[in-house]
Every structure is written in C-alpha cells, then in structure tokens.
Design a protein around this motif. Structure first.
Motif, short mmCIF file in Angstrom:
data_model
loop_
_atom_site.label_atom_id
_atom_site.label_comp_id
_atom_site.label_asym_id
_atom_site.label_seq_id
_atom_site.Cartn_x
_atom_site.Cartn_y
_atom_site.Cartn_z
N UNK A 24 10.74 -22.40 14.81
CA UNK A 24 11.02 -22.41 16.65
C UNK A 24 11.15 -21.51 16.96
N UNK A 25 10.04 -21.45 17.96
CA UNK A 25 10.17 -19.85 18.84
C UNK A 25 10.78 -19.75 20.02
N UNK A 26 11.61 -18.76 20.29
CA UNK A 26 11.96 -18.79 21.63
C UNK A 26 11.74 -17.60 22.03
N UNK A 27 10.72 -17.83 23.00
CA UNK A 27 10.06 -16.69 24.51
C UNK A 27 10.96 -16.80 25.71
N UNK A 28 10.82 -15.53 26.35
CA UNK A 28 11.67 -15.54 27.16
C UNK A 28 10.50 -15.13 28.50
N UNK A 29 10.12 -15.55 29.21
CA UNK A 29 8.97 -15.68 30.22
C UNK A 29 9.32 -15.09 31.89
N UNK A 30 8.79 -14.69 32.26
CA UNK A 30 8.49 -13.93 33.30
C UNK A 30 8.33 -15.41 34.58
N UNK A 102 7.77 -11.51 27.67
CA UNK A 102 9.26 -10.59 27.72
C UNK A 102 9.48 -10.18 26.81
N UNK A 103 9.87 -11.60 25.60
CA UNK A 103 10.63 -11.46 24.20
C UNK A 103 9.96 -12.32 23.75
N UNK A 141 8.35 -10.62 17.91
CA UNK A 141 7.10 -10.17 18.08
C UNK A 141 7.12 -9.33 19.36
N UNK A 142 6.25 -8.53 19.20
CA UNK A 142 6.11 -7.69 21.08
C UNK A 142 4.83 -8.02 21.61
N UNK A 143 5.19 -9.01 22.90
CA UNK A 143 3.93 -8.84 22.79
C UNK A 143 4.04 -8.34 25.11
N UNK A 144 4.66 -7.29 25.06
CA UNK A 144 5.23 -7.07 26.18
C UNK A 144 4.12 -6.27 26.95
#
Length: 144
Positions: A24-30, A102-103, A141-144
C-alpha cells in the motif's frame, strides 16, 4: 489468484488471507497535477504488466480532494516485491513520475481478514501477525 470474477462487467481483484503480501503506497500529490499523475501511473501499470514475476495486481485510488492517491498491489512474496523495486524497469517508472508526486510512502502488509457482502462470514482463526523484525525497511520514495 485465479478464477477472475466480474461484477457489473468489471474485473474484481479477489484477495484472500494468505495471498502473499500487499503493497500500500500513499502518494501526496498536487491537486493541479492529479490528472497527469493518474494518466501517467495507469500508463505505467499497463506498460509494466507481466514484467515482474510474483506481481498479481495493481490498483489506484484518488482522494476526492485530489491531494492523495493510494496504490495497492498484491505480490506473491516480499522477495518478489523487493526484486521489482530494485529493477531497472522500476527505476524508469520512478523517472516518469518525477515532478508529479510530492511524497510517496510505501509499506508492505499481510492480509489478516477479508469480508464480502455476498460471501459467508469467515470463521477461521486469524493468522499470526507478522514479526516486525522481519519487515524490510522501505524508505519513502523521492519523486519530486
């Protein structure tokens, strides 16, 4: 993970206690990039389908306010997930998501209980909870 079921014409990803592990991966997004994130992530699911042994499902959900997305994916084992995460294909996947997230906060889970309205309520005893000392350390994970 066989016998694909349909509900209202759509496939249902059945998951049962004992079916490997779940990411389960929770992404913070714009919110302004939500549509681009969703279209990119779904394109990536399609591109990577069948490339990783032990990877059964990929599912994406987005919050109504478009600030979070949740991915849950079912794998045969922790080792299968780690092999996927360490692959060059996954590194390419992360590059395609850069600037859209974002995260990202991935975590592995064990299925403890499932329930479905149209099925009898399970009566089996709950499985043993996982030993936290055996959990792999998944850095965000760093995706920004």
């Amino acid at each position: 993970m066989d016998n694909l079921q349909l509900e209202n014409g759509f496939p249902v990803n059945p998951i049962r206690v004992g079916d490997g592990i779940v990411l389960i991966n929770i992404f913070t997004i714009d919110p302004d990039k939500a549509e681009q994130f969703v279209s990119t992530q779904v394109a990536e699911y399609k591109r990577l389908k069948g490339q990783f042994p032990g990877s059964y499902t990929a599912n994406l959900h987005i919050s109504l306010d478009r600030t979070r997305a949740a991915n849950y994916a079912n794998f045969a084992s922790v080792e299968d997930y780690i092999a996927m995460r360490n692959s060059p294909e996954f590194a390419d996947h992360l590059k395609r998501l850069q600037g859209l997230v974002v995260k990202a906060e991935p975590q592995l889970y064990q299925v403890i209980y499932t329930q479905h309205l149209d099925m009898p309520t399970p009566q089996e005893p709950l499985p043993t909870l996982p030993n936290p000392e055996l959990a792999p350390s998944l850095t965000p994970l760093s995706l920004s």
